[in-house]
Write a protein that holds these residues in place. Structure first.
Motif, short mmCIF file in Angstrom:
data_model
loop_
_atom_site.label_atom_id
_atom_site.label_comp_id
_atom_site.label_asym_id
_atom_site.label_seq_id
_atom_site.Cartn_x
_atom_site.Cartn_y
_atom_site.Cartn_z
N UNK A 351 0.83 -1.21 0.00
CA UNK A 351 0.00 0.00 0.00
C UNK A 351 0.86 1.26 0.00
N UNK A 352 1.89 1.27 0.84
CA UNK A 352 2.74 2.46 0.91
C UNK A 352 3.54 2.68 -0.37
N UNK A 353 3.98 1.60 -1.02
CA UNK A 353 4.73 1.77 -2.26
C UNK A 353 3.85 2.39 -3.33
N UNK A 354 2.63 1.88 -3.50
CA UNK A 354 1.76 2.48 -4.53
C UNK A 354 1.35 3.90 -4.14
N UNK A 355 1.25 4.17 -2.85
CA UNK A 355 0.95 5.54 -2.41
C UNK A 355 2.12 6.46 -2.72
N UNK A 356 3.34 5.99 -2.46
CA UNK A 356 4.53 6.77 -2.77
C UNK A 356 4.60 7.11 -4.25
N UNK A 357 4.33 6.12 -5.10
CA UNK A 357 4.43 6.33 -6.54
C UNK A 357 3.35 7.28 -7.03
N UNK A 358 2.12 7.09 -6.57
CA UNK A 358 1.02 7.94 -7.04
C UNK A 358 1.11 9.35 -6.45
N UNK A 359 1.34 9.43 -5.14
CA UNK A 359 1.28 10.74 -4.47
C UNK A 359 2.64 11.43 -4.39
N UNK A 360 3.73 10.64 -4.38
CA UNK A 360 5.07 11.22 -4.27
C UNK A 360 5.74 11.40 -5.61
N UNK A 361 5.79 10.32 -6.39
CA UNK A 361 6.36 10.44 -7.73
C UNK A 361 5.45 11.26 -8.64
N UNK A 362 4.13 11.10 -8.44
CA UNK A 362 3.16 11.89 -9.20
C UNK A 362 2.57 11.22 -10.42
N UNK A 363 2.73 9.88 -10.53
CA UNK A 363 2.17 9.15 -11.68
C UNK A 363 1.59 7.83 -11.19
N UNK A 364 0.82 7.19 -12.06
CA UNK A 364 0.20 5.91 -11.72
C UNK A 364 0.96 4.73 -12.32
N UNK A 365 2.24 4.92 -12.59
CA UNK A 365 3.06 3.86 -13.16
C UNK A 365 3.48 2.88 -12.06
N UNK A 366 2.53 2.09 -11.59
CA UNK A 366 2.80 1.12 -10.54
C UNK A 366 2.24 -0.22 -10.98
N UNK A 367 2.99 -1.27 -10.74
CA UNK A 367 2.55 -2.61 -11.11
C UNK A 367 3.08 -3.59 -10.08
N UNK A 368 2.69 -4.83 -10.23
CA UNK A 368 3.11 -5.85 -9.27
C UNK A 368 3.33 -7.16 -9.99
N UNK A 369 3.89 -8.14 -9.30
CA UNK A 369 4.22 -9.40 -9.96
C UNK A 369 2.98 -10.13 -10.44
#
Length: 951
Positions: A351-369
């Motif tokens: 949860x925190x990793x996808x939050x970091x990417x969306x809210x911190x990095x500023x994009x929705x480029x998040x995926x998982x295995x």
């Protein structure tokens, strides 16, 4: 908690609803009918001496220690085999019983070593305890007669020893292997005084036998006959912590037993809802990687992947990370940044990793295995049922009458659940296996599949459509269920489609290679055999028609009415411990937590209000798209937590090219894995033993993970992500994962009723947990589907673009093996390599003969995308024209031959169908040698720290 043995009531609990009241030693006791006198006594606080009895096994009645007296009954019956009766009066402690028990115990002790003070089981030995309980103080028979005290120990197993000199031949180990594990590897050899436990033939030891080292025999043994080596090396535990296993998607509960900061052993927890006190070799024994010498515990950075790593402080690493992310974001924009969450880490960490990417990095480029394993499950089940998860709990299989296993190998990949399935099959359930390979379930001791449909790889949709054709055209559909629970128009369209003669088993036989009569018989069995359950794995999803196959499975289940009650359902067997959880936590680029689309203004607004930041409404890139964009020059930085995409993702050359093209690759892991060869920043990770949090298993069961020891790197993984966020100015202030879980519950409807406090109290919860389902949902879609009405979807068979031909005439399919896990980063750093030290290529004898190949020979495995070498194993487990291998060892890099073909809906790679050629070889290819050399150079660490990194 302190160290105390888990409670043992002697015999299994009765499930009867009728209650019986009796008197035991003057105390009134009410228990379910069918309960044994032994268990009834234990439940009211009594303790009847026992040696052959334990509550995980059926009653046996051989040790004769548990004798009792019953008013009005003759003799002294064994309490473990005597059921309670209304009004019964039982006496467990009388002078007569004391004399009898002492006599029995004398016989045991007269043939047992008296080395209690130096025995590793001292203080944890049932024989020792029971000798004290019966008041034995002397042995009248002496020790000079014939005995077994000189029997030599079997030290062959890397995890436990077998010392026959201490064996009392209670048969608990044999019965555990039979009843709990279902391998039937052990037996009692000989008769009378010559009886002894044997691991098979006289020439077999435990390592060479059929024993799978699940630990059930060790757990059952009442003496030090079967004993963990770690108990001998470290000593008796002094405290314990209950936590959840971090291997496969079964999610077994274990008691980590500690001595100081040392983990002595992992013991399966009897109250574990997923495993009920059972385990496999990985969870039970393969935890040594946590302290392996290869582990990296300090942050490292480097300017170029050609340079050695430089060990730095956490502050320096985080400052450098933040600088690089800001630099790239300022120059190329937020959409040049992304990340991959880990299915091995906790829900809170994903949860925190996808939050970091969306809210911190500023994009929705998040995926998982899950992109490369079960993303078609999410798509297919959401389209048909309305939710992206399986329908049942694991216990449901015990009510199944017909079990259909397609594209899964439970005994290897999900062994604890596989054992439970085997138990149900031994009880009489029927089995249908759809798999190109003859897995163990097809034929093993006391189990024989009624039908093995050995299909051509890539024809799953065709074979399921043909089964549906039989169901519809022979009038076997459950019309009542369909009319009441499903969209009738969609069903009728689907029924017309599958009823077409072009979908008959006879028409499709040349495509599937499955005899039409066999397929028809299997379809009839599933439709008419009672409760029908379907279990599937990556052999379903990792195809170009993975999503179509999942929907075909759902169609078949709905058409036969096998949804919404015990013993039925559609059940994806998830590969990693938290792959379900990582998906639940919003790890896909188009979805926030709970599978809600990022473009939904109301949903996105809820997260924006809670997080205090505006979110991009556009879905981001999938991992394969990120790699493509990196090669194209538009994607520049990637944060990978706890995954090794270079080894696990398809077409290794393309993955390497994408990683090499990036300006900043951040890897957070335990070891310098293959992906780290292309990393610029390495942040050391923590094991499941070093953190708190939750995992969600394949049955949607949310379970607590509890910290057993302090993190070797100084931080749990969630803390590292928080440090990263704060280095980027996000000002997070979580102090415990329970606070993160509260945030998840606040923002996720299916988790609304979940909290750390509830998990501590209840042990586990199965989502959805909310106002509608306050106690959770062991079985889904009971009265209605999540989407309202079930939806049938027409799934036309479309042949894969990956074709065989003169250059590549064979089809390669891949899978896992029992002793290894995923890319092997953990299990390869344990003694599990005793069973599987390298990847092997299974090839049919006819194909091997045509190529002059014998077992043990080096062969080159070549495809249109790459080539590698490995040793051959000639076997008829695979059909002619099909070869099979695993992907656990980086020396093989099996994915160098897999292609870019993928599922049409989700981009899940087509690992299971690759056209290949096999030729004799003298050893590793030039590419393998070059890669090994490059990997060694890339793992260099500057001399500022004494660490040797190795893979």
């Amino acid at each position: 908690m302190g160290y105390e043995p888990q409670a043992d009531f002697g015999t299994p609990a009765s499930t009867a609803e009728t209650l019986v009241t009796l008197t035991i030693d003057g105390r009134s006791v009410t228990v379910p009918a069918g309960t044994t006198v032994m268990r009834a006594a234990a439940e009211c606080g009594g303790s009847i001496p026992k040696l052959c009895a334990t509550d995980s096994l059926k009653q046996f009645g051989s040790c004769r220690l548990c004798l009792v007296e019953i008013d009005g009954a003759r003799g002294t019956p064994a309490s473990c085999t005597t059921p309670v009766a209304e009004g019964m009066t039982v006496h467990t402690q009388t002078p007569r019983l004391q004399k009898l028990r002492k006599g029995v115990m004398e016989l045991y002790i007269s043939d047992h070593p008296l080395d209690c003070l130096t025995c590793s089981d001292n203080g944890d030995c049932e024989l020792q305890d029971q000798a004290a309980a019966v008041g034995l103080r002397d042995v009248r028979y002496g020790y000079s007669g014939e005995n077994h005290l000189g029997a030599m120990p079997d030290l062959s197993n890397p995890y436990f020893d077998f010392d026959p000199s201490k064996c009392i031949v209670c048969s608990r180990c044999v019965r555990a292997c039979d009843e709990v594990q279902g391998t039937l590897a052990l037996t009692i050899d000989g008769r009378g005084f010559g009886s002894k436990v044997s691991a098979g033939l006289a020439s077999d030891d435990f390592l060479s036998s059929e024993c799978v080292s699940c630990g059930a025999c060790v757990q059952a043994c009442p003496t030090a006959t079967l004993q963990e080596k770690s108990m001998k090396e470290i000593g008796k535990p002094e405290r314990s912590v209950v936590t959840t296993c971090a291997y496969c998607g079964v999610g077994c509960t274990f008691r980590a037993e500690m001595r100081g900061e040392q983990l002595v052993r992992m013991v399966p927890w009897n109250d574990g809802k997923a495993n009920h006190g059972h385990s496999c070799v990985k969870g039970r024994f393969a935890w040594g990687y946590a302290n392996h010498q290869d582990r990296i515990t300090k942050p490292m950075i480097r300017a170029s992947i050609d340079e050695p790593w430089q060990v730095v402080s956490w502050d320096e690493a985080l400052t450098h990370m933040a600088s690089e992310i800001r630099r790239i974001k300022d120059k190329h924009g937020a959409r040049a940044l992304g990340g991959v969450t880990s299915s091995r880490c906790t829900n809170e960490e994903a949860y925190l990793v996808q939050k970091l990417i969306r809210a911190g990095f500023g994009a929705n480029n998040v995926d998982t295995c899950a992109r490369v394993c079960h993303s078609p499950t999410g798509y297919g089940l959401s389209q048909t049922f309305g939710t992206s998860a399986g329908t049942q709990d694991f216990d449901s299989v015990m009510d199944s009458d017909v079990i259909l296993v397609i594209g899964a190998n439970p005994t290897d990949a999900h062994p604890v659940f596989g054992s439970r399935m085997k138990r149900r099959l031994r009880e009489g359930a029927k089995l249908i296996v759809i798999d190109p390979r003859r897995i163990d379930l097809v034929r093993s001791p006391h189990i024989q599949a009624q039908h093995h449909l050995a299909l051509q790889p890539g024809t799953n949709v065709a074979i399921l459509t043909a089964m549906a054709h039989v169901v519809v055209t022979e009038g076997l559909a459950d019309e009542t269920f369909v009319r009441e629970r499903c969209e009738v128009d969609a069903y009728e369209e689907w029924a017309r489609f599958v009823a077409d003669q072009r979908h008959s088993p006879e028409t499709l036989e040349p495509v599937t290679k499955v005899p039409a009569a066999e397929l028809r018989a299997a379809a009839r069995l599933f439709a008419t055999g009672g409760n029908g359950s379907i279990y599937y794995g990556l052999g379903v999803t990792e195809h170009s028609q993975g999503s179509s196959t999942v929907m075909s499975i759902a169609n078949l289940a709905m058409a036969t009415g096998n949804i919404g009650r015990k013993g039925v359902g559609v059940n994806p067997l998830r590969g990693q411990n938290n792959v379900q959880g990582s998906c639940d936590m919003g790890s896909f680029p188009h979805e926030l937590t709970g599978y809600r689309h990022i473009s939904d203004d109301a949903v996105r607004g809820q997260f924006e209000a809670d997080w205090g930041v505006a979110l991009d409404p556009e879905p981001g890139l999938r991992i394969n798209n990120m790699l493509d964009a990196a090669v194209d020059g538009t994607f520049r930085a990637l944060y990978v937590q706890g995954e090794d995409i270079l080894q696990s993702d398809p077409n290794t050359h393309h993955v390497a090219a994408g990683l090499k093209a990036m300006e900043c690759v951040i890897v957070q892991d335990l070891f310098l894995n293959e992906t780290a060869n292309y990393a610029h920043i390495f942040l050391p990770g923590s094991t499941f033993l070093e953190k708190d949090g939750t995992f969600t298993n394949a049955e949607r069961r949310i379970q607590p993970v509890r910290k057993v020891m302090e993190p070797a790197n100084g931080y749990a993984d969630w803390e590292v992500t928080q440090l990263m966020a704060n280095a980027l100015g996000m000002e997070w202030s979580y102090t415990h994962p329970s606070q993160i879980l509260d945030e998840i519950a606040r923002l996720t409807p299916t988790f609304a009723g979940v909290s750390w406090e509830r998990l501590e109290r209840d042990g586990s919860l199965q989502w959805p947990v909310n106002d509608t389902f306050p106690e959770g949902s062991p079985i889904m879609h009971v009265d209605n589907f999540v989407r309202g009405k079930g939806r049938f979807v027409v799934t036309d068979y479309v042949p894969t673009d990956e074709k065989t031909g003169p250059r590549f005439p064979l089809l390669l399919t891949t899978g896992r093996i029992l002793s290894q896990y995923n890319v092997g980063a953990q299990t390869r750093r344990t003694a599990n390599t005793a069973w599987h030290p390298e990847d092997l290529l299974e090839i049919h004898p006819s194909d091997a003969d045509n190529r002059g190949v014998k077992s043990g020979d080096w062969v080159k495995l070549a495809s249109r995308t790459g080539e590698t070498t490995l040793r051959a194993l000639v076997t008829d487990r695979v059909a002619p024209g099909v070869v099979y291998t695993t992907f656990h060892h980086p020396a093989t890099q099996a994915n160098v031959v897999t292609t870019d073909f993928s599922d049409w809906a989700t981009n899940c790679p087509e690992y299971k169908v690759t056209a290949v050629q096999i030729t004799p070889s003298n050893g590793p290819t030039g590419w393998q040698e070059d890669y090994a050399s490059w990997s060694e150079r890339s793992r260099r660490i500057a001399a500022s720290i004494n660490v040797e990194a190795a893979e």
